[in-house]
Design an enzyme around this catalytic site. Structure first.
Site, PDB file in Angstrom:
ATOM      1  N   LYS A   1       4.511  -6.820 -10.044  1.00 54.83           N
ATOM      2  CA  LYS A   1       3.436  -7.372  -9.205  1.00 54.83           C
ATOM      3  C   LYS A   1       2.798  -8.599  -9.865  1.00 54.83           C
ATOM      4  O   LYS A   1       2.376  -9.529  -9.174  1.00 54.83           O
ATOM      5  CB  LYS A   1       2.367  -6.311  -8.926  1.00 54.83           C
ATOM      6  CG  LYS A   1       2.830  -5.166  -8.033  1.00 54.83           C
ATOM      7  CD  LYS A   1       3.286  -5.637  -6.664  1.00 54.83           C
ATOM      8  CE  LYS A   1       3.469  -4.454  -5.707  1.00 54.83           C
ATOM      9  NZ  LYS A   1       4.157  -4.876  -4.458  1.00 54.83           N
TER      10      LYS A   1
ATOM     11  N   TYR B   1       2.039   3.148 -13.429  1.00 57.41           N
ATOM     12  CA  TYR B   1       2.488   2.076 -12.537  1.00 57.41           C
ATOM     13  C   TYR B   1       3.532   1.222 -13.276  1.00 57.41           C
ATOM     14  O   TYR B   1       4.441   0.670 -12.668  1.00 57.41           O
ATOM     15  CB  TYR B   1       1.287   1.248 -12.095  1.00 57.41           C
ATOM     16  CG  TYR B   1       1.499   0.452 -10.829  1.00 57.41           C
ATOM     17  CD1 TYR B   1       1.889   1.063  -9.643  1.00 57.41           C
ATOM     18  CD2 TYR B   1       1.292  -0.925 -10.819  1.00 57.41           C
ATOM     19  CE1 TYR B   1       2.068   0.328  -8.483  1.00 57.41           C
ATOM     20  CE2 TYR B   1       1.463  -1.669  -9.663  1.00 57.41           C
ATOM     21  CZ  TYR B   1       1.847  -1.044  -8.502  1.00 57.41           C
ATOM     22  OH  TYR B   1       2.017  -1.784  -7.359  1.00 57.41           O
TER      23      TYR B   1
HETATM   24  O1  0WD Z   1      -1.041   2.328  -2.486  1.00 64.71           O
HETATM   25  C1  0WD Z   1      -0.168   1.675  -1.902  1.00 64.71           C
HETATM   26  N1  0WD Z   1       0.625   2.245  -1.016  1.00 64.71           N
HETATM   27  C2  0WD Z   1      -0.060   0.209  -2.174  1.00 64.71           C
HETATM   28  C3  0WD Z   1       1.078  -0.471  -1.844  1.00 64.71           C
HETATM   29  C4  0WD Z   1      -1.209  -0.467  -2.839  1.00 64.71           C
HETATM   30  C5  0WD Z   1      -1.002  -1.884  -3.041  1.00 64.71           C
HETATM   31  C6  0WD Z   1       0.167  -2.502  -2.709  1.00 64.71           C
HETATM   32  N2  0WD Z   1       1.196  -1.793  -2.122  1.00 64.71           N
HETATM   33  C7  0WD Z   1       2.413  -2.521  -1.775  1.00 64.71           C
HETATM   34  C8  0WD Z   1       3.713  -1.939  -2.243  1.00 64.71           C
HETATM   35  O2  0WD Z   1       3.943  -2.172  -3.615  1.00 64.71           O
HETATM   36  C9  0WD Z   1       4.684  -2.699  -1.349  1.00 64.71           C
HETATM   37  O3  0WD Z   1       4.850  -4.031  -1.832  1.00 64.71           O
HETATM   38  O4  0WD Z   1       2.541  -2.571  -0.379  1.00 64.71           O
HETATM   39  C10 0WD Z   1       3.907  -2.768  -0.036  1.00 64.71           C
HETATM   40  C11 0WD Z   1       4.294  -1.733   0.994  1.00 64.71           C
HETATM   41  O5  0WD Z   1       4.322  -0.448   0.418  1.00 64.71           O
HETATM   42  P1  0WD Z   1       3.953   0.894   1.179  1.00 64.71           P
HETATM   43  O6  0WD Z   1       3.586   0.613   2.573  1.00 64.71           O
HETATM   44  O7  0WD Z   1       3.012   1.615   0.301  1.00 64.71           O
HETATM   45  O8  0WD Z   1       5.313   1.729   1.095  1.00 64.71           O
HETATM   46  P2  0WD Z   1       6.522   2.069   2.084  1.00 64.71           P
HETATM   47  O9  0WD Z   1       6.026   2.525   3.405  1.00 64.71           O
HETATM   48  O10 0WD Z   1       7.431   3.001   1.332  1.00 64.71           O
HETATM   49  O11 0WD Z   1       7.251   0.681   2.275  1.00 64.71           O
HETATM   50  C12 0WD Z   1       7.907  -0.014   1.232  1.00 64.71           C
HETATM   51  C13 0WD Z   1       9.272  -0.369   1.755  1.00 64.71           C
HETATM   52  C14 0WD Z   1      10.417   0.594   1.547  1.00 64.71           C
HETATM   53  O12 0WD Z   1      10.236   1.829   1.802  1.00 64.71           O
HETATM   54  P3  0WD Z   1      11.120   2.967   0.977  1.00 64.71           P
HETATM   55  O13 0WD Z   1      10.090   4.006   0.862  1.00 64.71           O
HETATM   56  O14 0WD Z   1      12.264   3.255   1.876  1.00 64.71           O
HETATM   57  O15 0WD Z   1      11.533   2.396  -0.376  1.00 64.71           O
HETATM   58  O16 0WD Z   1       9.905  -1.417   1.084  1.00 64.71           O
HETATM   59  C15 0WD Z   1      11.190  -1.496   1.677  1.00 64.71           C
HETATM   60  C16 0WD Z   1      11.465  -0.183   2.311  1.00 64.71           C
HETATM   61  O17 0WD Z   1      11.328  -0.220   3.686  1.00 64.71           O
HETATM   62  N3  0WD Z   1      12.284  -1.743   0.757  1.00 64.71           N
HETATM   63  C17 0WD Z   1      13.247  -2.618   1.027  1.00 64.71           C
HETATM   64  N4  0WD Z   1      13.421  -3.438   2.071  1.00 64.71           N
HETATM   65  C18 0WD Z   1      14.538  -4.188   2.087  1.00 64.71           C
HETATM   66  N5  0WD Z   1      15.445  -4.148   1.099  1.00 64.71           N
HETATM   67  C19 0WD Z   1      14.153  -2.519  -0.036  1.00 64.71           C
HETATM   68  C20 0WD Z   1      15.304  -3.332   0.018  1.00 64.71           C
HETATM   69  N6  0WD Z   1      16.228  -3.333  -0.933  1.00 64.71           N
HETATM   70  N7  0WD Z   1      13.706  -1.576  -0.914  1.00 64.71           N
HETATM   71  C21 0WD Z   1      12.555  -1.117  -0.419  1.00 64.71           C
END
Ligand code: 0WD
Length: 262
Positions: free
Chosen positions: A162, A155
């Protein structure tokens, strides 16, 4: 009748139907919230638009959160469209793939900068622009992970980002409490999404956490339910908190030994 009837909010971070942000959006929409969506790049438009429309949203705008001018433009549109906001969801994180595996000590300067900018500073940038639209108070929510507190191999720089995000929640809560705006985070257990797939060894860690946590793995819907509480009126004086939605994983000091091989 829903507990979010008449409340308007913006959701950042829906990339597809597996996104945690989408689980939150569905939970809030069920309670009557009016939702606007912001996505990261053109390539996501065709994924996000049908999802947003399925919960009756007519505000679907691109915004790269590394670009201050783009954020200004987005919030100008928010003003025109809604005239005010009640809540904001930050569900955004990014680090270069090469920095999400191997040794943390090898993290590049640029990888560190990008991870902290997108995954942490962006919340400050969004909060600053959201505040003028919350004159009656409001609520903000961000997503974090246990790797902020304890070492979670691979991570790496995201754990550091985080940790900074969790501290940011507290400083924002202090600043914005005077304006009746609450700021909290959910620390979710691992969930399979686009972002988590980028962390080396994610599949194994999902299995491990599921076997160690008292209540096993969590889903996007579980996070959505907690988001309903934290963003809604029942959490009226809850601010600056990191709330675990992790099936209880964080309370464990050791796995059940019988479950280990050898
Ligand atoms: O296990 C997990 N999935 C966990 C996620 C456990 C605990 C926390 N999280 C957190 C992540 O760190 C994040 O903060 O939850 C949040 C959402 O993550 P997610 O739902 O797991 O992932 P995803 O569906 O990929 O959404 C994150 C999104 C990006 O997706 P991509 O895959 O295209 O990077 O963050 C957005 C984007 O939509 N993102 C941005 N939005 C605006 N501007 C940018 C940016 N520059 N970069 C990424």
């Amino acid at each position: 009748m829903g507990t979010f009837d008449g409340k308007r909010g913006l959701i950042f971070g829906v990339a597809n139907k597996n996104s945690i942000a989408w689980g939150i959006a569905q939970a809030l929409a069920e309670e009557g919230a009016e939702l606007g969506f912001s996505y990261a790049g053109d390539f996501l438009q065709k994924r996000v638009t049908p999802l947003a429309e399925s919960v009756g949203s007519s505000f679907i705008e691109e915004c790269d959160v590394t670009n201050d001018a783009a954020i200004d433009e987005l919030f100008a549109k928010v003003g025109d469209h809604y005239g005010g906001l009640d809540f904001l969801v930050h569900s955004i994180a990014f680090a270069p793939r090469e920095d999400l595996g191997g040794r943390f000590v090898d993290t590049s300067r640029e990888g560190f900068r990008v991870a902290l900018d997108i995954s942490c500073y962006s919340l400050v940038a969004l909060a600053k622009r959201a505040i003028p639209w919350m004159p009656q108070g409001g609520s903000m929510l961000a997503m974090t992970y246990y790797g902020a507190e304890k070492v979670t191999p691979n991570y790496n720089v995201m754990g550091v980002a985080k940790a900074a995000l969790e501290a940011t929640i507290r400083y924002l809560a202090w600043d914005l409490g005077k304006e009746q705006v609450r700021v909290n985070a959910i620390s979710a257990g691992p969930i399979k999404t686009l972002a988590s797939a980028g962390v080396s060894g994610f599949r194994k860690s999902l299995g491990y956490v599921g076997s160690v946590a008292p209540m096993g793995n969590v889903t996007q819907a579980d996070v959505g339910n907690a988001a309903r509480f934290l963003l809604g009126d029942w959490a009226q004086k809850v601010t600056g908190e990191v709330v675990y939605v992790d099936g209880g994983y964080n309370i464990m000091g050791a796995p059940e030994m019988d479950s280990l091989e050898g």
